[in-house]
Every structure is written in structure tokens, then in C-alpha cells.
Design an enzyme around this catalytic site. Structure first.
Site, PDB file in Angstrom:
ATOM      1  N   THR A 238     -18.343  27.918 -50.712  1.00  0.00           N
ATOM      2  CA  THR A 238     -19.345  27.011 -49.640  1.00  0.00           C
ATOM      3  C   THR A 238     -19.746  26.004 -50.543  1.00  0.00           C
ATOM      4  O   THR A 238     -20.764  25.097 -50.125  1.00  0.00           O
ATOM      5  CB  THR A 238     -20.716  28.002 -49.710  1.00  0.00           C
ATOM      6  N   ALA A 239     -18.831  25.225 -51.437  1.00  0.00           N
ATOM      7  CA  ALA A 239     -19.298  23.855 -52.347  1.00  0.00           C
ATOM      8  C   ALA A 239     -18.550  22.762 -51.529  1.00  0.00           C
ATOM      9  O   ALA A 239     -19.055  22.183 -50.836  1.00  0.00           O
ATOM     10  CB  ALA A 239     -18.936  24.368 -53.707  1.00  0.00           C
ATOM     11  N   ARG A 240     -17.438  22.528 -51.985  1.00  0.00           N
ATOM     12  CA  ARG A 240     -16.570  21.349 -51.453  1.00  0.00           C
ATOM     13  C   ARG A 240     -15.020  21.840 -51.622  1.00  0.00           C
ATOM     14  O   ARG A 240     -14.600  22.482 -52.646  1.00  0.00           O
ATOM     15  CB  ARG A 240     -16.983  20.064 -52.593  1.00  0.00           C
ATOM     16  N   ASP A 264     -15.944  27.941 -46.285  1.00  0.00           N
ATOM     17  CA  ASP A 264     -17.028  27.021 -45.384  1.00  0.00           C
ATOM     18  C   ASP A 264     -16.440  25.488 -45.601  1.00  0.00           C
ATOM     19  O   ASP A 264     -16.812  24.529 -44.988  1.00  0.00           O
ATOM     20  CB  ASP A 264     -18.300  27.154 -45.916  1.00  0.00           C
ATOM     21  N   GLU A 269     -12.179  17.053 -44.022  1.00  0.00           N
ATOM     22  CA  GLU A 269     -13.369  17.598 -43.039  1.00  0.00           C
ATOM     23  C   GLU A 269     -13.648  16.201 -42.337  1.00  0.00           C
ATOM     24  O   GLU A 269     -13.736  15.090 -42.754  1.00  0.00           O
ATOM     25  CB  GLU A 269     -14.476  17.940 -43.736  1.00  0.00           C
ATOM     26  N   HIS A 287     -18.182  24.185 -42.198  1.00  0.00           N
ATOM     27  CA  HIS A 287     -19.091  23.706 -43.155  1.00  0.00           C
ATOM     28  C   HIS A 287     -20.576  23.520 -42.576  1.00  0.00           C
ATOM     29  O   HIS A 287     -21.123  22.609 -42.281  1.00  0.00           O
ATOM     30  CB  HIS A 287     -18.764  22.034 -43.385  1.00  0.00           C
ATOM     31  N   ILE A 288     -20.897  24.790 -42.534  1.00  0.00           N
ATOM     32  CA  ILE A 288     -22.434  25.184 -41.871  1.00  0.00           C
ATOM     33  C   ILE A 288     -23.080  25.873 -42.919  1.00  0.00           C
ATOM     34  O   ILE A 288     -24.285  26.451 -42.592  1.00  0.00           O
ATOM     35  CB  ILE A 288     -22.178  25.999 -40.668  1.00  0.00           C
ATOM     36  N   GLY A 289     -22.855  25.667 -44.187  1.00  0.00           N
ATOM     37  CA  GLY A 289     -23.721  26.570 -45.113  1.00  0.00           C
ATOM     38  C   GLY A 289     -25.364  26.225 -45.101  1.00  0.00           C
ATOM     39  O   GLY A 289     -25.996  26.823 -45.227  1.00  0.00           O
ATOM     40  N   SER A 290     -25.483  24.991 -44.832  1.00  0.00           N
ATOM     41  CA  SER A 290     -26.874  24.755 -44.617  1.00  0.00           C
ATOM     42  C   SER A 290     -27.488  24.400 -43.184  1.00  0.00           C
ATOM     43  O   SER A 290     -28.495  23.855 -43.043  1.00  0.00           O
ATOM     44  CB  SER A 290     -27.230  23.267 -45.520  1.00  0.00           C
TER      45      SER A 290
HETATM   46  C1  DGY Z   1     -24.844  19.370 -48.458  1.00  0.00           C
HETATM   47  O1  DGY Z   1     -25.747  19.019 -48.500  1.00  0.00           O
HETATM   48  O2  DGY Z   1     -24.137  18.875 -49.634  1.00  0.00           O
HETATM   49  C2  DGY Z   1     -24.044  20.044 -47.656  1.00  0.00           C
HETATM   50  O3  DGY Z   1     -22.614  20.204 -48.057  1.00  0.00           O
HETATM   51  C3  DGY Z   1     -24.331  19.406 -46.315  1.00  0.00           C
HETATM   52  O4  DGY Z   1     -23.884  18.140 -46.262  1.00  0.00           O
END
Ligand code: DGY
Length: 321
Positions: A238-240, A264, A269, A287-290
Site C-alpha cells: 500500500t506504499a509505492r 494498491d 500509475e 491506489h485507493i489507500g487514502s
Molecule cells: C499519498 O498520500 O502519498 C497517497 O499515496 C496518495 O497520494
């Protein structure tokens, strides 16, 4: 009364955030929510005092060198700042901020979702029911792996990593972690520190990536790292995407070294890696973690708090350059 500073909000943010921003700034908005090229970013920077971008806008060294002198601050709407060349910003004297803390709960939720979905075969199960191919049931049907009680390795025990650890302990998981520094006992909360990445990978039935993408961590999950995992491990990210060598990841999925994964984040991307789509044991999200309403509003508040401080002559709390 002094003129309000001109602020460019590069992407469409929540009504709440845009209304708060409109109170204190003259806004340039993007109601169509289009992605911007480097040339647009450079052009806009000549017309505004501050920019509130997302991780979708790339501030490479070349772009930063060409930003207009008018732009004094780039207040990111993200915790990750790998899209910003910080030394280039420092050289230009343009301040940069991010939005830590406020997205940790939401991102940790997705880490747990990915662990559970990967372990319990969510992609296959959902597709079967959706396609009306669920025609029988037996005790040997759709058997997955239990999450409860397993060993979880966490790379990066920062804000998100610590919440993932707490949630995982709710599933009676034993938490191991690899981090630049050992945490204080009050923060460590019985998690087991590893100075050596490989020693942690060797005990990770589940592995969660929670560190930022930096010079030290890009490609941290490469062929050698995967080889240290127990056979059949499950990895979630869920990071990068940049943390994972995607060819080495595919080799680990194909050989069974990884029995499943939850992603994620991807090297490319938006879009992800089309090669992953052939594998039903890779549970993927875009990429919907947040991406919860509460977190989006809180990210907006945090970015605007940083801007307000800067334009009031104070040091923003989340200054990173
Ligand atoms: C972040 O805040 O780094 C998330 O990946 C969304 O951009």
C-alpha cells in the site's frame, strides 16, 4: 485588506476542501480533473503564489528548475513526496509540505483488506459469483489461507506501519518489522525489530510494504529479497510501486514462492501492470489507500493548514523542503 494569495489546486478536491480554500485564497481550479503535463505546471507556476498538487503531478529536477519565481510553496495533498525532487526545490528556495498522519488509518485499512482478500481468494470468489459460475459447494472448495495467528513482517514502521501492526495484532498476528531505527517500546508494542531485512523476510508468512520510496528503498523487493520469504508467503503493498521489482515479483508469483499478493500500488500509475491481470491470486486496487471521504477532507485541511502558516509568515508543520 491584503489581496488573497493565488493558489492553484491541480486536481478536483472535495467540495469541503475547495470551499475552505475559496475562503482564504483566489483559486485556480481544475473542475474537469485533468492530468497536467510538465509544461502546464511550469506555465501555471508563473501565475500563482502557491500550488496544491497531488502525487499525480511530477516535479522532476528539470520541472522545478523551470518553475516561475512567483510560486513560493508547493503544499502537497499526499504524504508521499517521491514525485518531488526535494534537492531541486531546496536549490530554488521553494518550500514543500506534505500531509502525514491523516491518511494512516485509511491506508492501514486497505493493507488489511489486501491481506484478507489475497489470503481468502477474493478475486476468484467474486468473479465466480458475479459470472454465475458458482454451481456447487464442498469442503474442499475455495480453500484459502487463514490470516489469524500468522507472522506478519512490516517493512517501514512509520505512521502507517504502526497502525497496520496494531490492526494485525487484533488478528493475533505476531508482528516483525524492519525499519531504519528501532522504535521506543511504547510505539513498538511487542513487535519484533529486525536490523536485517533478510532475517525479517524469513519469518514473514505475510509481508506488508509501508515505507516511502527513496534511494534506499526503491526495488527493495527484488529477486534476492523474495528468495528469503517462506514458500507460499503473501505480500501486500500500500506504499509505492517503486519498492517492488515487478519482474522479480511475477517470478515469485509464478513459482509459488508467493502464494498470493495484494497490490494498491504499481510501478506504472495509472494503469498498473497488465501482466498481473492473468493471475487471479493477485488482488489489485487502483491506489485507493487514502480514498475515504474523511481522509480526503483531512488531507485537504492539512495541506491548507500548511499553506495558511506559510502565507502568515509561520513555519508550516509539515515542511519537507
Ligand atoms: C499519498 O498520500 O502519498 C497517497 O499515496 C496518495 O497520494
Amino acid at each position: 485588506m491584503a489581496e488573497k494569495p493565488v493558489l492553484w489546486i491541480t486536481r478536483k478536491l472535495s467540495d469541503y476542501t475547495q470551499a475552505r480554500a475559496a475562503r482564504d485564497y483566489q483559486l485556480v481550479l481544475n473542475p474537469e480533473d485533468t492530468l497536467h503535463t510538465a509544461e502546464t505546471i511550469i506555465e501555471m507556476s508563473h501565475k500563482v503564489d502557491g500550488i496544491l498538487p497531488c502525487h499525480s503531478e511530477m516535479f522532476s529536477a528539470d520541472v522545478v528548475a523551470r518553475l516561475g519565481n512567483r510560486t513560493k510553496i508547493v503544499a502537497n495533498y499526499s504524504v508521499g513526496i517521491d514525485h518531488c525532487d526535494l534537492p531541486a526545490f531546496q536549490a530554488r528556495g521553494i518550500r514543500v509540505t506534505n500531509t502525514p498522519d491523516v491518511l494512516s488509518d485509511a491506508t492501514a485499512e486497505v493493507a488489511m483488506l489486501l491481506m484478507l482478500g489475497a489470503a481468502r481468494r477474493a478475486v476468484e470468489g467474486d468473479r465466480m459469483v458475479r459470472d454465475q459460475k458458482w454451481t456447487s459447494w464442498s469442503p474442499s472448495f475455495m480453500v484459502g489461507q487463514q490470516v489469524s495467528g500468522k507472522r506478519l513482517g512490516i517493512i517501514g514502521m512509520g505512521r502507517v506501519g504502526q497502525i497496520v501492526a496494531k490492526r494485525a495484532q487484533g488478528f493475533d498476528m505476531t508482528v516483525h518489522y524492519f525499519n531504519r531505527h528501532r522504535l521506543e517500546p511504547a510505539l513498538e508494542k511487542n513487535a519484533i525489530f529486525h536490523k536485517d531485512l533478510h532475517s525479517m523476510l524469513a519469518v514473514s508468512d505475510f509481508l506488508s510494504l509501508n515505507c516511502p520510496a527513496t534511494e534506499d528503498t526503491r526495488g527493495i523487493m527484488g529477486p534476492e529479497a523474495f528468495s528469503y520469504l517462506p514458500d507460499g508467503a503473501i505480500m501486500v503493498n500500500t506504499a509505492r510501486g517503486a519498492l517492488v521489482d515487478e519482474e522479480a515479483f511475477l517470478a515469485a508469483i509464478t513459482s509459488g514462492k508467493l502464494s498470493a499478493a495484494g497490490l494498491d500500488c504499481f510501478a506504472t500509475e495509472p494503469g498498473g501492470n497488465p501482466k498481473f491481470a492473468r493471475h487471479d491470486n493477485i488482488f489489485m486496487l487502483p491506489h485507493i489507500g487514502s480514498a475515504t471521504q474523511e481522509t480526503r477532507d483531512a488531507m485537504g485541511d492539512r495541506a491548507l493548514d500548511n499553506l495558511d502558516a506559510f502565507f502568515a509568515g509561520r513555519t508550516p508543520v509539515d515542511l519537507v523542503a
